[in-house]
Design a protein around this motif. Sequence first.
Motif, mmCIF file in Angstrom:
data_model
loop_
_atom_site.group_PDB
_atom_site.id
_atom_site.type_symbol
_atom_site.label_atom_id
_atom_site.label_comp_id
_atom_site.label_asym_id
_atom_site.label_seq_id
_atom_site.Cartn_x
_atom_site.Cartn_y
_atom_site.Cartn_z
ATOM 1 N N ALA A 53 0.811 -1.217 0.000
ATOM 2 C CA ALA A 53 0.000 0.000 0.000
ATOM 3 C C ALA A 53 0.846 1.271 0.000
ATOM 4 O O ALA A 53 0.312 2.362 -0.240
ATOM 5 C CB ALA A 53 -0.936 0.003 1.205
ATOM 6 N N THR A 54 2.145 1.135 0.258
ATOM 7 C CA THR A 54 3.022 2.309 0.288
ATOM 8 C C THR A 54 3.089 2.948 -1.097
ATOM 9 O O THR A 54 3.238 2.255 -2.106
ATOM 10 C CB THR A 54 4.435 1.908 0.746
ATOM 11 N N SER A 55 2.984 4.263 -1.154
ATOM 12 C CA SER A 55 2.953 4.985 -2.431
ATOM 13 C C SER A 55 4.247 5.749 -2.672
ATOM 14 O O SER A 55 4.855 6.276 -1.733
ATOM 15 C CB SER A 55 1.769 5.948 -2.486
ATOM 16 N N ILE A 56 4.643 5.797 -3.934
ATOM 17 C CA ILE A 56 5.842 6.499 -4.383
ATOM 18 C C ILE A 56 5.427 7.501 -5.459
ATOM 19 O O ILE A 56 4.579 7.194 -6.305
ATOM 20 C CB ILE A 56 6.876 5.514 -4.970
ATOM 21 N N GLN A 57 6.016 8.674 -5.442
ATOM 22 C CA GLN A 57 5.760 9.650 -6.491
ATOM 23 C C GLN A 57 6.375 9.163 -7.801
ATOM 24 O O GLN A 57 7.588 9.016 -7.900
ATOM 25 C CB GLN A 57 6.341 11.017 -6.115
ATOM 26 N N HIS A 58 5.523 8.875 -8.783
ATOM 27 C CA HIS A 58 6.011 8.357 -10.065
ATOM 28 C C HIS A 58 6.563 9.506 -10.889
ATOM 29 O O HIS A 58 5.871 10.507 -11.128
ATOM 30 C CB HIS A 58 4.872 7.665 -10.810
ATOM 31 N N ARG A 59 7.813 9.366 -11.346
ATOM 32 C CA ARG A 59 8.463 10.497 -11.998
ATOM 33 C C ARG A 59 7.919 10.774 -13.397
ATOM 34 O O ARG A 59 8.095 11.881 -13.917
ATOM 35 C CB ARG A 59 9.977 10.284 -12.054
ATOM 36 N N LYS A 60 7.276 9.799 -14.027
ATOM 37 C CA LYS A 60 6.684 10.045 -15.343
ATOM 38 C C LYS A 60 5.201 10.367 -15.245
ATOM 39 O O LYS A 60 4.703 11.251 -15.941
ATOM 40 C CB LYS A 60 6.899 8.836 -16.257
ATOM 41 N N LEU A 61 4.484 9.649 -14.412
ATOM 42 C CA LEU A 61 3.043 9.881 -14.280
ATOM 43 C C LEU A 61 2.730 11.120 -13.444
ATOM 44 O O LEU A 61 1.600 11.617 -13.463
ATOM 45 C CB LEU A 61 2.366 8.656 -13.655
ATOM 46 N N LYS A 62 3.729 11.578 -12.663
ATOM 47 C CA LYS A 62 3.568 12.784 -11.839
ATOM 48 C C LYS A 62 2.452 12.624 -10.806
ATOM 49 O O LYS A 62 1.718 13.561 -10.479
ATOM 50 C CB LYS A 62 3.287 14.027 -12.700
ATOM 51 N N ARG A 63 2.321 11.431 -10.298
ATOM 52 C CA ARG A 63 1.372 11.183 -9.219
ATOM 53 C C ARG A 63 1.877 10.012 -8.387
ATOM 54 O O ARG A 63 2.780 9.278 -8.801
ATOM 55 C CB ARG A 63 -0.024 10.855 -9.769
ATOM 56 N N LYS A 64 1.281 9.826 -7.213
ATOM 57 C CA LYS A 64 1.726 8.744 -6.340
ATOM 58 C C LYS A 64 1.157 7.414 -6.814
ATOM 59 O O LYS A 64 -0.012 7.321 -7.203
ATOM 60 C CB LYS A 64 1.309 9.022 -4.894
ATOM 61 N N VAL A 65 2.019 6.391 -6.772
ATOM 62 C CA VAL A 65 1.648 5.050 -7.223
ATOM 63 C C VAL A 65 2.055 4.057 -6.135
ATOM 64 O O VAL A 65 3.177 4.119 -5.616
ATOM 65 C CB VAL A 65 2.366 4.705 -8.546
ATOM 66 N N SER A 66 1.161 3.150 -5.773
ATOM 67 C CA SER A 66 1.477 2.150 -4.753
ATOM 68 C C SER A 66 2.370 1.063 -5.345
ATOM 69 O O SER A 66 2.417 0.873 -6.568
ATOM 70 C CB SER A 66 0.194 1.521 -4.207
ATOM 71 N N TYR A 67 3.050 0.351 -4.469
ATOM 72 C CA TYR A 67 3.865 -0.773 -4.934
ATOM 73 C C TYR A 67 3.005 -1.779 -5.693
ATOM 74 O O TYR A 67 3.438 -2.345 -6.698
ATOM 75 C CB TYR A 67 4.550 -1.454 -3.752
ATOM 76 N N ARG A 68 1.788 -2.026 -5.207
ATOM 77 C CA ARG A 68 0.903 -2.952 -5.910
ATOM 78 C C ARG A 68 0.611 -2.462 -7.323
ATOM 79 O O ARG A 68 0.628 -3.242 -8.275
ATOM 80 C CB ARG A 68 -0.414 -3.117 -5.143
ATOM 81 N N HIS A 69 0.380 -1.153 -7.474
ATOM 82 C CA HIS A 69 0.046 -0.632 -8.795
ATOM 83 C C HIS A 69 1.245 -0.652 -9.729
ATOM 84 O O HIS A 69 1.073 -0.735 -10.954
ATOM 85 C CB HIS A 69 -0.531 0.772 -8.687
ATOM 86 N N PHE A 70 2.459 -0.584 -9.177
ATOM 87 C CA PHE A 70 3.647 -0.709 -10.014
ATOM 88 C C PHE A 70 3.640 -2.050 -10.764
ATOM 89 O O PHE A 70 4.125 -2.143 -11.896
ATOM 90 C CB PHE A 70 4.921 -0.597 -9.174
ATOM 91 N N ILE A 71 3.098 -3.080 -10.131
ATOM 92 C CA ILE A 71 3.023 -4.392 -10.782
ATOM 93 C C ILE A 71 2.116 -4.327 -12.003
ATOM 94 O O ILE A 71 2.447 -4.818 -13.086
ATOM 95 C CB ILE A 71 2.522 -5.471 -9.802
ATOM 96 N N ARG A 72 0.956 -3.676 -11.841
ATOM 97 C CA ARG A 72 0.029 -3.527 -12.977
ATOM 98 C C ARG A 72 0.659 -2.703 -14.094
ATOM 99 O O ARG A 72 0.528 -3.030 -15.271
ATOM 100 C CB ARG A 72 -1.255 -2.846 -12.500
#
Length: 327
Positions: free
Chosen positions: A285-304
């Motif tokens: 559930a931890t979110s990271i600021q995505h440098r291309k999408l310019k929004r926060k993305v969870s580790y789970r969503h990185f998989i998708r």
Amino acid sequence: MLKDHYIFSNGRLKRKDNTIYFLDEKENKRSLPVHQIENLYVFGEVDFNSALLNLLSQHEVHLHIFNYYGFYAGTFCPRNRKVSGFTVVQQSAHYLDKGKRLYIAKMFLESAVHHMLRNIRRHKEKTEVYIHQIEEEAKKLDTVSTVQELMGIEGRIRQHYYQSFNEILKQDFTFEKRTKQPPRDPLNALISFGNSLCYTTVLGEIYKTPLDPTVSFLHEPSTRRFSLSLDLAEIFKPLIVDPVIIASINNRIITNKHFDDIDGMVFLNEEGKKKFIMEWENKLATSIQHRKLKRKVSYRHFIRLECYKLIKHLIGDERYKPLKAWW
């Protein structure tokens, strides 16, 4: 919000109209919000019937089964609604083409090595020799011509990587060699349990895309397994599973009391599973600021996102570049 749900007790999963409830051995009833669940994990001895499976399928809930020892047994997958014949044809074509397959397999392994080095470089003063050994093996990736050679390099890299855990872990958890069936010590039991959670999480994300989970590139496709999940899990095991293992041990969330040993087979007991899963869910559930999408993305969503990047490569939209954590 959709989430994962875990059942540890023995009992029965029942359906009544559009509701699921769980009856434990003492006949205590607990309702499950099926419309809010994406994945249902069962670790106890649980009975259920086709009416329940039909309801899970209607709500696109994946049912993941683990045996008494916490080892992954299998998954009930609802009918895939994200089908694309074109994507599957291209996915198969990339498997059949030696060069195209090798490129994708290399990318998976490059990402895995990046994340392994990322973990142990945080302890560089203790792990410098292992960093050097892994870097030397990784140099060979550019010269391999077969997937079998890649797998050989991967095996040697992972051995060096796990050996470095002896310098990183603070408790008396030690690594001698990787044992899986069954794990022979607490650290191997943790690795196997965490990898199984990663495998099923990746599978759940694959099923939200048109990818076929049985057509893979690094691992050889075979019967009775979703080998593409194994491929993509190579990226996320060192990124998600291993940091959870290291933090759980070093922060004494998991200790030797959380394991059982039966005739040399070591596995997490129920309390240990619950504690590890809590840390696992927090990490996903931890979110990271995505440098291309310019929004926060969870580790789970990185998989998708990784699944969709692979699809773009397969259909010729954009060359696949695997995730390499920058944070």
